[in-house]
Write an enzyme that holds these catalytic residues in place. Structure first.
Site, PDB file in Angstrom:
ATOM      1  N   HIS A   1       0.647  -1.252   0.165  1.00  0.00           N
ATOM      2  CA  HIS A   1       0.073  -0.111  -0.089  1.00  0.00           C
ATOM      3  C   HIS A   1       1.116   1.372   0.169  1.00  0.00           C
ATOM      4  O   HIS A   1       0.749   2.233   0.443  1.00  0.00           O
ATOM      5  CB  HIS A   1      -0.877   0.046   1.179  1.00  0.00           C
TER       6      HIS A   1
ATOM      7  N   HIS B   1      -9.788   0.962   1.274  1.00  0.00           N
ATOM      8  CA  HIS B   1      -9.767  -0.424   1.922  1.00  0.00           C
ATOM      9  C   HIS B   1     -10.699  -0.608   2.895  1.00  0.00           C
ATOM     10  O   HIS B   1     -10.419  -1.025   4.170  1.00  0.00           O
ATOM     11  CB  HIS B   1      -8.469  -0.207   2.562  1.00  0.00           C
TER      12      HIS B   1
ATOM     13  N   GLU C   1     -11.319  -4.489  -3.064  1.00  0.00           N
ATOM     14  CA  GLU C   1     -10.328  -3.386  -3.434  1.00  0.00           C
ATOM     15  C   GLU C   1     -10.367  -3.240  -4.738  1.00  0.00           C
ATOM     16  O   GLU C   1      -9.568  -4.138  -5.399  1.00  0.00           O
ATOM     17  CB  GLU C   1      -9.196  -3.430  -2.878  1.00  0.00           C
TER      18      GLU C   1
END
Length: 351
Positions: free
Chosen positions: A107, A177, A315
Site C-alpha cells: 500500500h 480499503h 479493493e
C-alpha cells in the site's frame, strides 16, 4: 442532503481528526474522516428499513494508524497492494519504495493512509479530499496531487472518484480499503455472506502472495465466484494461491475490461437483505476477508470489533505489482494530464 462537520478525535494534542457526515433522504449516511481520507462509518437500510453500520472501524482515530489493524476504510496510495522487493523500473529508471511488509512494499508504504488530508470542498452530497505528495516521497516519481471525491446519492450509492495530476510521468493505483459486513450484527463474520465476482481468472502468486506474472483459471477451484455462493463455503480449502489459515487475499482479473464502469462484484447478506454491488473502471479487484487480523483484538466501534474475518474488503485496483509485469493491464499518469478512476458502492435490498 446535508454535510455535517464534527471533531472525531486527536492523533496527538496538536493534530485533530475531523468527520464529515453526508446524509440522504432515506437516512442513509456516510462519515468520512480527514485521516487517510477514509470511510469511518456507513449506515444503510435493511429490508425492513432498519439502518446499520456496514463497515468496520474504530471509535479512536489513533487505532486507524496501526497497520496491523488492516487499513480499515482508509484511502491507499500511491500504489495499492504489493510491489515486489520494494522496487520497480519506470521509463528506464529504477525507483525504490518502502519495504514495510517483509521484503516488499504494501500500500505504497502506508503514508497516504496514516496521515491527515485536507478537505478541499464540500457540497450538499459530497466531500473532496486533497493530498500533495512531493517528488520522491516514499521513492515515487513526480509532484503528485491527488483528490478523492466521495458522493452519496439519494439512491444509496457511494461514488468514489480519484483524480491525479503530476508534474512528471508517474504511477498511480489508488483504492479504498473498507471492510464490509452487511449483517449489522456485531458478532457475525462474513463467512455467511454470498459473493459473486465477475472474473474468470486471478493472478497467480508465490508463497509470499506476490504475483508471478501468470494468470490462473478460477473454474473448478475454490477461487471460483462466477456463480454466487457463501464466502465460507470453500475459504479453508487447500489451494496453491491461498495461505493456510488466512483464506482469500487474492486479486481477481475482471472480465471484459475496457476502462469503462462495470459491475465487478456483488455481496449479499441473506438475513438483512442488504446487497452491495461494486462497480469500477479498473481491471482488478482484491478479495480480502480479514484472515490476517487477530481473533483477539478488543478494538473497534462499540461492540463491533475488528477481528478475524469480521469484514470483507473488495479493493478495486490495477493488478498487484503491475509496475513489474508488462503483461498486466495498467494506465500510467502522464505529466500535467489528469488521471481519473471511479469506483461505486451501490447498496440495495432484497425483500
Amino acid at each position: 442532503m446535508s454535510v455535517e462537520k464534527s471533531l472525531f478525535g486527536y492523533l496527538d494534542e496538536n493534530e485533530p481528526v475531523y468527520l464529515y457526515k453526508i446524509t440522504n433522504k432515506n437516512g442513509a449516511c456516510v462519515s468520512l474522516q480527514t485521516l487517510g481520507a477514509g470511510i469511518q462509518s456507513l449506515f444503510v437500510p435493511d429490508r425492513n428499513g432498519g439502518l446499520a453500520d456496514v463497515v468496520l472501524g474504530f471509535d479512536n482515530p489513533k487505532d486507524y494508524t496501526n497497520p496491523d489493524y488492516g487499513y480499515q476504510g482508509l484511502a491507499v496510495g500511491r500504489w495499492a497492494n504489493r510491489i515486489r522487493d520494494g522496487k520497480f523500473v519506470f521509463e528506464g529508471k529504477e525507483y525504490n519504495t518502502p519495504k514495510n511488509q517483509g521484503t516488499w512494499t504494501l500500500h505504497g508504504g502506508g503514508r497516504f493512509s496514516f496521515t491527515n488530508w485536507e478537505v478541499e470542498k464540500t457540497g450538499e452530497d459530497f466531500v473532496t479530499f486533497f493530498r500533495f505528495s512531493p517528488d520522491g516521497e516514499d521513492g515515487f516519481p513526480g509532484d503528485f496531487n491527488i483528490r478523492i471525491k466521495y458522493t452519496l446519492t439519494e439512491d444509496n450509492v457511494l461514488r468514489v472518484e480519484y483524480s491525479v495530476l503530476s508534474s512528471s510521468d508517474t504511477v498511480a493505483n489508488p483504492t479504498n480499503h473498507a471492510y464490509f459486513n452487511l449483517s449489522g450484527d456485531s458478532s457475525a463474520t462474513i463467512e455467511g455472506h454470498i459473493l459473486k465476482i465477475n472474473a474468470d481468472y486471478f493472478t497467480e502468486t508465490d508463497e509470499s502472495q506476490l504475483p508471478t506474472g501468470e494468470l490462473g483459471e478460477v473454474k473448478g477451484t475454490m477461487m471460483d465466484f462466477t456463480r454466487p455462493h457463501k464466502i465460507g463455503e470453500r475459504i479453508d480449502e487447500p489451494f496453491r494461491a491461498i495461505i493456510e489459515g488466512v483464506g482469500y487475499d487474492n486479486n481477481y482479473c475482471l472480465n471484459n475490461y475496457d476502462g469503462t464502469l462495470k459491475e465487478a462484484a456483488v455481496l449479499y447478506d441473506e438475513n438483512s437483505g442488504r446487497e452491495l454491488a461494486v462497480y469500477t473502471d479498473l481491471p482488478g479487484i482484491q478479495l480480502y476477508c480479514g484472515g490476517w487480523l487477530s481473533r483477539d483484538y478488543t478494538v473497534g466501534k462499540g461492540e463491533s470489533k475488528v477481528t478475524f474475518r469480521r469484514g470483507v474488503a473488495l479493493e478495486t485496483q490495477f493488478y498487484p505489482d503491475s509496475v513489474n509485469h508488462k503483461n498486466f493491464p495498467v494506465r500510467f499518469v502522464k505529466a500535467n494530464e489528469e488521471f481519473k478512476t471511479v469506483t461505486e458502492f451501490r447498496f440495495s435490498v432484497k425483500k
